[in-house]
Design an enzyme around this catalytic site. Structure first.
Site, PDB file in Angstrom:
ATOM      1  N   SER A 148       0.838  -1.199   0.000  1.00 20.05           N
ATOM      2  CA  SER A 148       0.000   0.000   0.000  1.00 20.05           C
ATOM      3  C   SER A 148       0.881   1.261   0.000  1.00 20.05           C
ATOM      4  CB  SER A 148      -0.957  -0.043   1.193  1.00 20.05           C
ATOM      5  OG  SER A 148      -1.997   0.888   1.041  1.00 20.05           O
ATOM      6  N   ASP A 278      -9.374  -6.171  -4.343  1.00 18.92           N
ATOM      7  CA  ASP A 278      -8.907  -4.978  -3.631  1.00 18.92           C
ATOM      8  C   ASP A 278      -9.882  -3.825  -3.856  1.00 18.92           C
ATOM      9  OD1 ASP A 278      -7.517  -2.820  -2.536  1.00 18.92           O
ATOM     10  OD2 ASP A 278      -5.584  -3.536  -3.255  1.00 18.92           O
ATOM     11  N   HIS A 306      -7.433  -5.932  -0.169  1.00 21.51           N
ATOM     12  CA  HIS A 306      -6.255  -5.076  -0.029  1.00 21.51           C
ATOM     13  C   HIS A 306      -5.292  -5.605   1.027  1.00 21.51           C
ATOM     14  CE1 HIS A 306      -3.975  -1.394  -0.449  1.00 21.51           C
ATOM     15  NE2 HIS A 306      -4.054  -1.163   0.859  1.00 21.51           N
TER      16      HIS A 306
END
Length: 339
Positions: A148, A278, A306
């Site tokens: 991320s 995601d 995610h």
């Protein structure tokens, strides 16, 4: 009954009852304390040692296991509002002799908080470079893993310091120009139109908002008791102003597409791991990286969101180790491949 026997039973019963009562009290009254104990226990069980590195008045907090060996060291960078312990679920499935370093990103958990410029992507890259030099991780090329926000930082780091990098694993990285918009991006746009641009679904303030955030980040549905949700909120609440500051820096013009703007400078072998479901950063970003980086290895995980690290820790660990082994020209057992 003999008095001594009775006393022994009472003592034994009390010895058993005290930990149980302590656990129940923590669960219902101080769930945040229980969460901290949980991370302490898993670090201890997995052999991760917490250490600090100081450089010119700035302090980094990190955990480490193993020593540099024949395989490259592995540095892991966590995502927005997380901390080094988020990697424990993956560490569990990594070889114990592998040299692992999990660092708290700038301002997160035990690492120093300074000013907003440090929380931009380029600012974080500079701080991670400072950390790498302080702990002398760059004595030889290391493998860099980021997820991320940490994936954005990892990609830009690899572009800026190519000599340091043996290989690069990007897990659902932020910082790209995505062909498709994610649910999270659409939520932010709706909040902006409604006049609430400061409201961020990734910064919960109540147990219900925490549950909504977990549903946004994970395709797997975890049945989490209300007390634990409250504990998670209690741990985060004192830091929400900081998270707001960080979020505004990583989505501004200078940081929003940092990985996209730097990816053409990445020379190290790249592995991309992405959950197909995601909802935070759209999986279409995997194709962007694949098109821009010749030889990039892409792994798309079914029924995964995610939070790849939490949802598929065993698979993530195996993919990383197979990738490292492939770059070394050895198989996953450590034997040389036959040509």
């Amino acid at each position: 009954m003999d008095l001594d026997v009775l006393n022994m039973l009472l003592i034994a019963g009390g010895t058993l009852a005290l930990p149980i009562l302590a656990f129940m009290a923590s669960f219902f009254l101080w769930p945040s304390a229980l969460i901290r104990v949980y991370y302490w226990y898993w670090r201890r069980t997995l052999g991760m040692q917490v250490r600090y590195a100081d450089c010119r008045g700035y302090r980094f907090c990190y955990s480490v296991r193993g020593k540099p060996g024949t395989r490259p060291s592995v540095l892991l960078l966590h995502g927005f509002s997380a901390h080094k312990d988020m990697w424990l679920s993956v560490v569990k499935f990594l070889p114990k002799h592998l040299h692992l370093v999990c660092v708290d990103m700038p301002g997160h958990q035990g690492t120093s908080r300074t000013c907003a410029k440090d929380y931009s992507i380029q600012g974080q890259v500079c701080r991670i470079h400072q950390f790498v030099e302080t702990v002398r991780l760059n004595k030889r090329p290391f493998h860099l893993v980021g997820t991320s926000m940490g994936g954005n930082v990892a990609g830009v780091y690899a572009a800026c310091y190519p000599a340091h990098i043996f290989g690069l694993t990007l897990i659902c990285p932020a910082g790209l120009k995505y062909p498709s918009e994610s649910k999270f991006v659409k939520q932010l746009q709706a909040l902006k139109r409604a006049g609430s641009p400061q409201a961020v679904p990734l910064i919960p303030t109540t147990p219900q908002e925490m549950e909504d955030m977990l549903r946004l980040c994970s395709h797997v549905r975890f049945n989490i008791p209300h007390q634990i949700l409250q504990g998670l909120v209690d741990v985060r609440l004192p830091h929400n102003d900081f998270y707001q500051e960080v979020f505004m820096k990583i989505v501004d013009e200078d940081s929003r597409h940092s990985l996209h703007d730097h990816m053409h400078l990445i020379t190290a072998p790249v592995q991309v791991i992405w959950g197909k479901q995601d909802q935070v950063v759209d999986v279409s970003g995997a194709a962007v990286l694949s098109d821009a980086l010749p030889g990039c290895q892409v792994e798309l995980l079914e029924n995964c969101g995610h939070s790849v690290v939490m949802e598929r820790p065993r698979r993530t660990a195996k993919l990383i180790m197979d990738f490292i082994a492939g770059q070394q020209g050895i198989d996953s057992t450590g034997s040389k491949k036959l040509s």
